[in-house]
Design an enzyme around this catalytic site. Sequence first.
Site, PDB file in Angstrom:
ATOM      1  N   HIS A 131      -0.139  19.980   9.108  1.00 21.67           N
ATOM      2  CA  HIS A 131      -0.910  19.998  10.350  1.00 21.67           C
ATOM      3  C   HIS A 131      -0.797  21.400  10.935  1.00 21.67           C
ATOM      4  CE1 HIS A 131      -2.834  18.321  13.979  1.00 21.67           C
ATOM      5  NE2 HIS A 131      -2.117  19.246  14.599  1.00 21.67           N
ATOM      6  N   CYS A 132      -1.944  22.039  11.121  1.00 20.20           N
ATOM      7  CA  CYS A 132      -1.965  23.421  11.608  1.00 20.20           C
ATOM      8  C   CYS A 132      -2.224  23.439  13.109  1.00 20.20           C
ATOM      9  CB  CYS A 132      -3.052  24.208  10.882  1.00 20.20           C
ATOM     10  SG  CYS A 132      -3.175  25.921  11.434  1.00 20.20           S
ATOM     11  N   PRO A 133      -1.261  23.913  13.913  1.00 23.88           N
ATOM     12  CA  PRO A 133      -1.460  23.919  15.373  1.00 23.88           C
ATOM     13  C   PRO A 133      -2.517  24.928  15.826  1.00 23.88           C
ATOM     14  CG  PRO A 133       0.605  25.012  14.791  1.00 23.88           C
ATOM     15  CD  PRO A 133       0.081  24.394  13.530  1.00 23.88           C
ATOM     16  N   GLU A 136      -5.579  23.113  15.289  1.00 23.49           N
ATOM     17  CA  GLU A 136      -5.410  21.800  15.912  1.00 23.49           C
ATOM     18  C   GLU A 136      -6.052  20.711  15.046  1.00 23.49           C
ATOM     19  OE1 GLU A 136      -3.503  19.384  18.150  1.00 23.49           O
ATOM     20  OE2 GLU A 136      -3.351  21.544  18.482  1.00 23.49           O
ATOM     21  N   ASN A 137      -5.727  20.760  13.767  1.00 24.39           N
ATOM     22  CA  ASN A 137      -6.254  19.783  12.823  1.00 24.39           C
ATOM     23  C   ASN A 137      -5.350  19.768  11.596  1.00 24.39           C
ATOM     24  OD1 ASN A 137      -7.968  17.856  11.769  1.00 24.39           O
ATOM     25  ND2 ASN A 137      -9.548  19.308  11.124  1.00 24.39           N
TER      26      ASN A 137
END
Length: 270
Positions: A131-133, A136-137
């Site tokens: 999950h890549c902050p 945001e996905n």
Amino acid sequence: MFKNVFGSGFLVRTAHVILTWVITLILFLHDTELRQQEETDQLVQPVFFVLLVLLSVLLYFAVSLMDPGFILSDDSDLHFTLGVTEEQQDMIPPTTKALRQRRCGHCLLQQPMRSKHCQTCQHCVRRYDHHCPWIENCVGERNHRWFVLYLAVQLLVLLWGLHIAWTGFRYAPSWQLWLRTNGMLLTVVVLVAVLSLVVLLLLGSHLYLVSLNTTTWEFMSRHRISYLKHCGADENPFDRGTFNNLWAFFCVWGTVVWEQVYFREGSDQV
């Protein structure tokens, strides 16, 4: 399927867009080679740079809003392709081993192999990577290749922007005067250099993992993953060779039945 642009992550996406275009504007307002070419009507490089920045922003929105491969129902009867036609798929002999799928303890849906539940997105994701902050996905089966493409384009924009900013530095007789003259560009150079290093490391690590046909989650947590913890340290049941791994990742579209790949390689039963 795309998410609502004004939904979760709206502030992060807004910050990314604002930061991107503010830096681009600074490069045009200062006496850089971009500004000099614009003033002398040599517009090829400035226009191409703006188009490349625009492409990076569009790719950012694509990977940020794209469905990464959410599992929304128990679609056990669907037929997926393994990089072959439907007729060829029917010719594959069924495995004699049981393909057991665990049920997620959060969304109560069956989890295909290589999927994982994301606590942030509140969904299970096929071929979950991480999950890549920043976007945001989740990065998963459907948007992973676009994420890698985005990193490549973003790195090109950052390195080009770093070069352009460097050409804008001007000589001054003292450090105080130099900082007043070049302070804004110095801030841009430091920020872009840090971002370039981060994106370079991310792109390099993802290309390395893709060449091995493994994910960030599998690489970091293989000792806790049921279908990998019994494998040797250098054993990867999904590895089909560097060229085949890269070809399948970038050029083969469709959902892969990883259970078939896993058991076809003769790995131990989960």
